[in-house]
Design a protein around this motif. Structure first.
Motif, PDB file in Angstrom:
ATOM      1  N   ASP A 252       1.120  -1.394  -0.315  1.00  0.00           N
ATOM      2  CA  ASP A 252      -0.056   0.056   0.262  1.00  0.00           C
ATOM      3  C   ASP A 252       0.744   1.055  -0.342  1.00  0.00           C
ATOM      4  OD1 ASP A 252       0.145  -1.056   2.861  1.00  0.00           O
ATOM      5  OD2 ASP A 252      -0.461   0.638   3.109  1.00  0.00           O
ATOM      6  N   HIS A 253       2.293   1.335   0.679  1.00  0.00           N
ATOM      7  CA  HIS A 253       3.547   2.408   0.368  1.00  0.00           C
ATOM      8  C   HIS A 253       3.753   2.193  -0.870  1.00  0.00           C
ATOM      9  CE1 HIS A 253       4.721   1.349   4.721  1.00  0.00           C
ATOM     10  NE2 HIS A 253       3.104   1.869   4.597  1.00  0.00           N
ATOM     11  N   VAL A 254       3.291   1.174  -1.386  1.00  0.00           N
ATOM     12  CA  VAL A 254       3.922   1.731  -3.158  1.00  0.00           C
ATOM     13  C   VAL A 254       2.891   2.234  -4.287  1.00  0.00           C
ATOM     14  CG1 VAL A 254       5.226   0.281  -4.964  1.00  0.00           C
ATOM     15  CG2 VAL A 254       5.748   0.305  -3.034  1.00  0.00           C
ATOM     16  N   VAL A 255       1.178   2.081  -3.765  1.00  0.00           N
ATOM     17  CA  VAL A 255       0.133   2.644  -4.529  1.00  0.00           C
ATOM     18  C   VAL A 255       0.282   3.543  -4.205  1.00  0.00           C
ATOM     19  CG1 VAL A 255      -1.753   2.377  -4.563  1.00  0.00           C
ATOM     20  CG2 VAL A 255      -0.417  -0.019  -4.493  1.00  0.00           C
ATOM     21  N   ALA A 256       0.564   3.579  -2.468  1.00  0.00           N
ATOM     22  CA  ALA A 256       0.031   5.399  -2.858  1.00  0.00           C
ATOM     23  C   ALA A 256       1.580   6.941  -3.199  1.00  0.00           C
ATOM     24  CB  ALA A 256       0.249   5.732  -0.322  1.00  0.00           C
ATOM     25  N   ALA A 257       2.384   5.893  -3.358  1.00  0.00           N
ATOM     26  CA  ALA A 257       3.734   6.491  -3.877  1.00  0.00           C
ATOM     27  C   ALA A 257       3.405   6.919  -4.953  1.00  0.00           C
ATOM     28  CB  ALA A 257       4.821   5.737  -3.315  1.00  0.00           C
ATOM     29  N   VAL A 258       3.193   5.540  -5.883  1.00  0.00           N
ATOM     30  CA  VAL A 258       3.089   5.541  -7.562  1.00  0.00           C
ATOM     31  C   VAL A 258       1.164   6.551  -7.757  1.00  0.00           C
ATOM     32  CG1 VAL A 258       2.052   4.456  -9.349  1.00  0.00           C
ATOM     33  CG2 VAL A 258       3.371   3.614  -7.743  1.00  0.00           C
ATOM     34  N   GLY A 259       0.949   6.845  -7.073  1.00  0.00           N
ATOM     35  CA  GLY A 259      -0.212   7.548  -6.686  1.00  0.00           C
ATOM     36  C   GLY A 259      -0.031   9.156  -6.951  1.00  0.00           C
ATOM     37  N   ALA A 260       0.782   9.505  -6.341  1.00  0.00           N
ATOM     38  CA  ALA A 260       1.154  10.598  -5.639  1.00  0.00           C
ATOM     39  C   ALA A 260       2.149  11.145  -7.157  1.00  0.00           C
ATOM     40  CB  ALA A 260       2.238  10.518  -4.426  1.00  0.00           C
ATOM     41  N   LEU A 261       2.548  10.037  -7.168  1.00  0.00           N
ATOM     42  CA  LEU A 261       3.603  10.837  -8.812  1.00  0.00           C
ATOM     43  C   LEU A 261       2.753  10.994 -10.223  1.00  0.00           C
ATOM     44  CD1 LEU A 261       7.204   8.781  -8.490  1.00  0.00           C
ATOM     45  CD2 LEU A 261       6.517  10.660  -8.298  1.00  0.00           C
ATOM     46  N   ILE A 262       2.454  10.112 -10.122  1.00  0.00           N
ATOM     47  CA  ILE A 262       0.752  10.053 -11.222  1.00  0.00           C
ATOM     48  C   ILE A 262      -0.110  11.193 -11.268  1.00  0.00           C
ATOM     49  CG2 ILE A 262      -0.712   9.238 -12.636  1.00  0.00           C
ATOM     50  CD1 ILE A 262       0.398   6.509 -12.073  1.00  0.00           C
ATOM     51  N   TYR A 263      -1.195  11.429 -10.399  1.00  0.00           N
ATOM     52  CA  TYR A 263      -1.592  11.519  -9.633  1.00  0.00           C
ATOM     53  C   TYR A 263      -1.642  13.383  -8.987  1.00  0.00           C
ATOM     54  CZ  TYR A 263      -3.525   8.005 -11.845  1.00  0.00           C
ATOM     55  OH  TYR A 263      -3.730   6.746 -12.479  1.00  0.00           O
ATOM     56  N   GLY A 264      -0.411  12.966  -7.973  1.00  0.00           N
ATOM     57  CA  GLY A 264      -0.533  14.300  -7.283  1.00  0.00           C
ATOM     58  C   GLY A 264      -1.494  14.072  -6.101  1.00  0.00           C
ATOM     59  N   GLU A 265      -1.885  12.688  -5.592  1.00  0.00           N
ATOM     60  CA  GLU A 265      -1.965  12.541  -4.866  1.00  0.00           C
ATOM     61  C   GLU A 265      -1.466  12.540  -3.709  1.00  0.00           C
ATOM     62  OE1 GLU A 265      -3.749   8.607  -5.266  1.00  0.00           O
ATOM     63  OE2 GLU A 265      -4.990   9.122  -7.262  1.00  0.00           O
TER      64      GLU A 265
END
Length: 354
Positions: free
Chosen positions: A341-354
């Protein structure tokens, strides 16, 4: 005609980090010959500014060093003498001495040699930078905490080679038409025709890799979050990538050349990778990186350079600063504390600015 030898005798990632320094040398030289180890040959072939590549498995740099022999030394001296370089810029990390290499270069007839050396170089170097910690020694002129790409640029600059106007100093590679076609063919063969992220589970140094079970969980979680996940790896990592890809990812392990891998990474929305060559390859093609970074070496020096990145991993773990190749701490806590889940959140932050 000026011919300059740029020396970086480590692995692909180290060679990629030398890329800006190579471009600085190429801006003023007629020809740049890069001297690399066998583990850096692929990367050297992709660097802008390199006209020719020579390969030397150097006994005092290679991770699995061959014996030092008179015959082997004479052979490399003859090879380098045939290059006919006017000068050499020797690029090393903070923990490496350039002096044995400088001795070989002198024996090969190289007239001007620049490098960074803690030790007194005598007549081995013409231009010397003194590395170290400025807080402990105010005479230091090459701070240890510099990112590796900037360290290499500083060594080249002291030799008189600077980047041309308009060059931002970031990492870069050239992906030729053949590599682009190969990448496109591989993606098409696996039915990849839309957005994707890449997860690269392997590492050249085992201590820097996310454990396979964690990487498998990461692929599944990224797929569940709606991402198409490509799993990449070298030919020797085919069993690993097959396991990690499972039913949720697309296994590309061993299916691309290094140049085609650059093409695959260039099309990704984000890359999840440890501190290994493809992390720097991703940076060189300008893709955001989720860096699974084991603190056995300092992230300020070795994290992906010049791109948006998120570092994951316990940077205060007991292995910090050990330069260990095999994890010295039971349970590999520095990286296995990173969950899917840490990786999913990090990927989302880089792609979507979440």
């Amino acid at each position: 005609m000026s011919r300059v030898l740029v020396v970086r005798l480590d692995s692909d990632g180290d060679v990629l980090l030398a890329g800006p320094a190579v471009r600085a040398v190429a801006a003023g030289a007629d020809e740049v010959v890069m001297l690399v180890g066998p583990r850096g040959r692929q990367a050297a072939g992709l660097l802008p500014g390199v006209d020719a590549v020579e390969v030397w498995r150097c006994p005092w740099v290679d991770g699995e060093p061959p014996p030092v022999t008179r015959e082997g030394t004479e052979e490399v001296v003859d090879t380098l003498a045939a290059v006919g370089a006017d000068e050499a810029v020797v690029l090393t990390s903070f923990h490496q001495s350039p002096l044995p290499t400088a001795l070989v270069l002198r024996m090969a007839g190289v007239g001007r040699i620049t490098a960074a050396s803690v030790d007194y170089p005598g007549s081995l170097l013409d231009v010397r930078l003194r590395p170290g910690d400025p807080a402990l020694d105010p005479t230091v002129d090459l701070p240890d905490e510099l990112p590796e790409a900037e360290r290499a640029l500083a060594i080249a600059a002291r030799a008189g080679h600077v980047l041309p106007e308009g060059d931002d100093g970031r990492l870069a590679v050239t992906i030729d038409d053949d590599a682009r076609r190969e990448a496109a063919d591989v993606l098409a063969a696996h039915g990849v025709d839309g957005p994707y992220v890449v997860l690269h589970p392997g590492a050249s140094v085992p201590a820097r890799a996310w454990s396979p079970h964690r990487a498998t969980e990461g692929v599944a979680a990224l797929a569940a979050a709606g991402h198409r996940v490509l799993v990449t790896g070298a030919p020797g990592e085919a069993a690993l990538t097959a396991r990690v890809a499972g039913r949720d990812g697309v296994d590309l392990g061993g299916r691309t050349s290094f140049g085609a891998l650059a093409g695959v990474l260039a099309g990704a929305r984000a890359v999840v990778v440890g501190n290994t060559g493809p992390a720097h390859l991703a940076a060189a093609v300008g893709v955001p990186v989720v860096s699974l970074f084991a603190p056995v070496v300092p992230p300020e020096r070795w994290a992906p350079y010049g791109v948006r990145r998120i570092l994951l991993g316990d940077q205060e773990a007991p292995c910090r600063g050990t330069r260990a190749r095999t994890c010295p701490v039971p349970g590999h806590p520095c990286l296995d504390s990173v969950r899917a889940d840490h990786v999913v959140a990090a990927v989302g932050a880089l792609i979507y600015g979440e």
